[in-house]
Design a protein around this motif. Structure first.
Motif, PDB file in Angstrom:
ATOM      1  N   ALA A 153     -16.334  54.025  43.869  1.00  0.00           N
ATOM      2  CA  ALA A 153     -15.048  54.750  44.212  1.00  0.00           C
ATOM      3  C   ALA A 153     -15.463  55.756  45.347  1.00  0.00           C
ATOM      4  CB  ALA A 153     -14.640  55.424  43.100  1.00  0.00           C
ATOM      5  N   PHE A 154     -15.356  55.642  46.612  1.00  0.00           N
ATOM      6  CA  PHE A 154     -15.407  56.413  47.771  1.00  0.00           C
ATOM      7  C   PHE A 154     -14.270  57.457  48.046  1.00  0.00           C
ATOM      8  CE2 PHE A 154     -18.103  52.824  48.315  1.00  0.00           C
ATOM      9  CZ  PHE A 154     -19.215  53.308  48.665  1.00  0.00           C
ATOM     10  N   THR A 155     -14.559  58.715  47.688  1.00  0.00           N
ATOM     11  CA  THR A 155     -13.243  59.438  47.790  1.00  0.00           C
ATOM     12  C   THR A 155     -13.200  59.673  49.468  1.00  0.00           C
ATOM     13  OG1 THR A 155     -14.651  61.654  47.657  1.00  0.00           O
ATOM     14  CG2 THR A 155     -13.591  60.745  45.722  1.00  0.00           C
ATOM     15  N   THR A 156     -11.831  60.137  50.057  1.00  0.00           N
ATOM     16  CA  THR A 156     -11.584  60.118  51.382  1.00  0.00           C
ATOM     17  C   THR A 156     -10.780  61.207  51.476  1.00  0.00           C
ATOM     18  OG1 THR A 156      -9.490  58.821  51.194  1.00  0.00           O
ATOM     19  CG2 THR A 156     -11.375  57.621  51.609  1.00  0.00           C
ATOM     20  N   SER A 204      -7.933  65.755  41.921  1.00  0.00           N
ATOM     21  CA  SER A 204      -8.969  65.948  40.984  1.00  0.00           C
ATOM     22  C   SER A 204      -9.983  64.799  41.120  1.00  0.00           C
ATOM     23  CB  SER A 204      -8.548  66.257  39.748  1.00  0.00           C
ATOM     24  OG  SER A 204      -7.765  65.139  39.421  1.00  0.00           O
ATOM     25  N   ASP A 205      -9.533  63.750  41.759  1.00  0.00           N
ATOM     26  CA  ASP A 205     -10.229  62.280  41.750  1.00  0.00           C
ATOM     27  C   ASP A 205     -10.251  61.690  40.405  1.00  0.00           C
ATOM     28  OD1 ASP A 205     -10.763  62.594  44.463  1.00  0.00           O
ATOM     29  OD2 ASP A 205     -12.721  63.588  43.930  1.00  0.00           O
ATOM     30  N   ALA A 206      -9.444  62.134  39.525  1.00  0.00           N
ATOM     31  CA  ALA A 206      -9.409  61.722  38.018  1.00  0.00           C
ATOM     32  C   ALA A 206      -8.664  60.380  38.071  1.00  0.00           C
ATOM     33  CB  ALA A 206      -8.792  62.691  37.228  1.00  0.00           C
ATOM     34  N   LEU A 207      -9.287  59.313  37.129  1.00  0.00           N
ATOM     35  CA  LEU A 207      -8.540  58.028  37.038  1.00  0.00           C
ATOM     36  C   LEU A 207      -8.341  58.004  35.805  1.00  0.00           C
ATOM     37  CD1 LEU A 207      -9.924  54.693  38.243  1.00  0.00           C
ATOM     38  CD2 LEU A 207      -9.729  55.372  35.846  1.00  0.00           C
ATOM     39  N   ALA A 208      -7.085  57.530  35.274  1.00  0.00           N
ATOM     40  CA  ALA A 208      -6.825  57.250  33.875  1.00  0.00           C
ATOM     41  C   ALA A 208      -6.457  55.937  33.747  1.00  0.00           C
ATOM     42  CB  ALA A 208      -5.356  58.175  33.271  1.00  0.00           C
ATOM     43  N   GLY A 209      -6.989  54.727  33.089  1.00  0.00           N
ATOM     44  CA  GLY A 209      -6.683  53.565  33.086  1.00  0.00           C
ATOM     45  C   GLY A 209      -6.531  52.929  31.622  1.00  0.00           C
ATOM     46  N   VAL A 210      -5.639  51.942  31.753  1.00  0.00           N
ATOM     47  CA  VAL A 210      -5.611  51.033  30.422  1.00  0.00           C
ATOM     48  C   VAL A 210      -5.745  49.497  31.024  1.00  0.00           C
ATOM     49  CG1 VAL A 210      -4.068  49.935  28.895  1.00  0.00           C
ATOM     50  CG2 VAL A 210      -3.979  52.464  29.588  1.00  0.00           C
ATOM     51  N   VAL A 211      -6.659  49.011  30.705  1.00  0.00           N
ATOM     52  CA  VAL A 211      -7.073  47.437  30.778  1.00  0.00           C
ATOM     53  C   VAL A 211      -7.034  46.424  29.815  1.00  0.00           C
ATOM     54  CG1 VAL A 211      -9.459  47.531  30.473  1.00  0.00           C
ATOM     55  CG2 VAL A 211      -8.604  45.654  32.092  1.00  0.00           C
ATOM     56  N   THR A 212      -6.019  45.554  30.226  1.00  0.00           N
ATOM     57  CA  THR A 212      -5.915  44.549  28.788  1.00  0.00           C
ATOM     58  C   THR A 212      -6.612  43.234  29.367  1.00  0.00           C
ATOM     59  OG1 THR A 212      -3.704  45.317  28.006  1.00  0.00           O
ATOM     60  CG2 THR A 212      -4.460  43.090  27.338  1.00  0.00           C
ATOM     61  N   ILE A 213      -7.768  42.780  28.498  1.00  0.00           N
ATOM     62  CA  ILE A 213      -8.605  41.531  28.998  1.00  0.00           C
ATOM     63  C   ILE A 213      -8.407  40.417  28.060  1.00  0.00           C
ATOM     64  CG2 ILE A 213     -11.018  40.818  29.485  1.00  0.00           C
ATOM     65  CD1 ILE A 213     -11.530  43.936  29.578  1.00  0.00           C
ATOM     66  N   ARG A 214      -7.638  39.232  28.475  1.00  0.00           N
ATOM     67  CA  ARG A 214      -7.313  38.071  28.007  1.00  0.00           C
ATOM     68  C   ARG A 214      -8.814  37.143  28.232  1.00  0.00           C
ATOM     69  NH1 ARG A 214      -1.647  35.448  26.794  1.00  0.00           N
ATOM     70  NH2 ARG A 214      -1.904  37.171  25.221  1.00  0.00           N
ATOM     71  N   ALA A 215      -9.125  36.685  27.059  1.00  0.00           N
ATOM     72  CA  ALA A 215     -10.432  36.042  27.259  1.00  0.00           C
ATOM     73  C   ALA A 215     -10.381  34.794  26.123  1.00  0.00           C
ATOM     74  CB  ALA A 215     -11.610  36.829  27.100  1.00  0.00           C
TER      75      ALA A 215
END
Length: 479
Positions: free
Chosen positions: A151-154, A66-77
């Motif tokens: 994001a280039f699908t292949t 499906s080209d679907a992305l599920a993400g979690v990002v933790t940014i320490r700053a």
């Protein structure tokens, strides 16, 4: 580059009484939002102000069906001012939740700007973690002047790369090279696929038909250099000269192309030894390269520790070796020593192009002088001479003059100061500014300091004047 080779520190001590109406100390000053941009005149909304990112912890699950992305990002700053709110860059995708230091935070979006308002203001110097859960289909960012990135699908997955804008296409970030950070990247994909990213492998696990590939990029990295390549690859991994090499080649490549890619990749340790002799020690723990047989992008890119190439880059064996030299040279100039502002792009591309000239001479092909002479023979009416290479303008970041005239500028410097001082300049540049950010003015200052000469006229002619410069007056090659 040291902006000033000698710094003067002035300490002013005041014991005067604070009168009514006089501002109190900084801790009691009002909190204000961070800037919506990093201050780059080429891309005013890229990056953000008010904080300094130290680390991205990125967990991505990608479904090729499906080209679907599920993400979690933790940014320490670290907050660089008292912050009432701060911005991140994100192009597309859907935000599900945002927390700051474990507490739910308010957020809003306006085009590519994500504004986060923590429950309480953040004091200057406060180290804080922002956790964002998001999902969607990542996009390709189209640019008629600079080309596409994202994001280039292949046929069997996705490849994510681009410059100058790409990070914001797949994770919230402070998307400007002036704010570098370390990365931990975990890519979860169907178990029959590989998932390659920056740095060195940090383990892999498989459960319920999915595999998670973990990568660690400990050295600071500009966000546009973060990459992912998901698909079916032949992966070769080995350690040599203290460097962890990892190459990924698409088995769907035509046999002749595959063989040329494999042969060029096999020369990576040799190429790095040669470049280290010119520029100093290799700056990272990991190295390697990726070639996918399918994709819409038409350029190679120096993703930190793991450049991505196109099959067309290997039309001949000489072409393949040369482009690998170019992208590996970027690991010093462009990745470790990164831009402070995009107008200094020649500091990336001119240096990597000159590395190709040095390699050509090393291989017994054209010498650097012969390549310079051939380029210089270009008529004065050519587009080569019509650009201000050190400030080409946003649409012209990747025009030929930035690469070719940038490399010619370095050779002109070499002829002027001699080999000994020239290579000392290059090595000092890489050493002094390792893991940092630089400007053209700093490079000029360093070159003048090491050579003991006023080089203003030389750099003005070669970098800032849109006309064909006079040939430099050569000193002895030994310098």
């Amino acid at each position: 580059m040291a902006r000033k080779l000698a710094l003067a520190l002035v300490l002013v001590v005041s014991t005067s009484v604070v009168l009514a109406g006089t501002p109190a100390d900084a801790s009691s000053s009002p909190a204000t939002p961070g800037a919506v941009g990093a201050g780059d005149p080429y891309y005013p909304l890229d990056g953000n102000g008010g904080y300094d990112v130290k680390h991205y912890d990125l967990a991505i699950r990608y479904a090729p069906s499906s080209d679907a992305l599920a993400g979690v990002v933790t940014i320490r700053a670290v907050a660089t001012q008292r912050l009432s709110a701060f911005n991140l860059d994100l192009d597309g995708l859907t935000i599900r939740s945002v927390t700051v230091d474990g507490r739910p935070a308010k957020w809003s979006r306006d085009a590519t700007e994500l504004t986060v308002t923590p429950r309480r203001s953040l004091g200057k110097g406060h180290v804080f973690d922002t956790r964002i859960v998001y999902d969607g289909v990542p996009k390709v960012i189209r640019d008629p002047d600079l080309g596409d990135g994202g994001a280039f699908t292949t046929d069997d997955g996705v490849v994510i790369l681009g410059e100058p804008d790409v990070a914001q296409a797949w994770f919230p970030s402070n998307d400007h090279p002036s704010d570098k950070a370390s990365f931990s990247i975990a890519l979860t994909v169907p178990k029959d696929l590989q998932a390659i990213s920056n740095g060195v492998p940090a383990g892999r696990s498989t459960a319920r038909g999915w595999s998670t590939w973990r990568w660690e990029q400990r050295e600071p990295m500009a966000t546009y250099l973060a990459m992912a390549a998901i698909g079916k690859f032949d992966v070769t991994s080995y350690r040599k000269n203290g460097i962890q090499f990892l190459d990924a080649i698409d088995p769907a490549l035509p046999a002749e192309t595959y063989a040329r890619v494999a042969k060029s990749f096999a020369r990576e340790p040799e190429i790095l030894r040669f470049l280290s002799g010119c520029f100093g020690p290799y700056p990272f723990r990991g190295a390697g390269g990726i070639v996918d047989a399918d994709g819409e992008w038409d350029y190679a890119l120096e993703n930190q520790g793991r450049p991505i190439y196109t099959p067309q880059d290997f039309d001949t064996q000489e072409d393949g070796d040369s482009v690998v030299v170019h992208e590996l040279a970027h690991q010093w100039y462009g990745d470790s020593v990164a831009l402070e502002r995009w107008r200094g792009i020649w500091l990336n591309e001119g240096f990597a192009s000159y590395a190709e000239w040095l390699w050509s001479e090393h291989e017994g092909l054209e010498t650097a002088q012969q390549i310079f002479d051939r380029r210089y023979a270009t008529p004065a009416t050519s587009s080569l001479w019509k650009s201000k290479v050190a400030d080409p303008g946003p649409p012209n970041l990747f025009i030929g003059a930035v690469y070719n005239r940038g490399a010619m500028t370095l050779h002109a410097l070499r002829l002027t100061v001699g080999d000994q001082k020239f290579f000392r300049i290059l090595r000092s540049w890489a050493q002094i500014h390792r893991n940092g950010n630089v400007t053209t003015e700093e490079f000029i200052a360093l070159a003048e300091h090491i050579s003991g000469r006023d080089l203003g006229a030389l750099f003005t002619a070669w970098l800032y004047t849109p006309s064909k410069p006079a040939l430099p007056v050569a000193t002895s090659r030994a310098g």
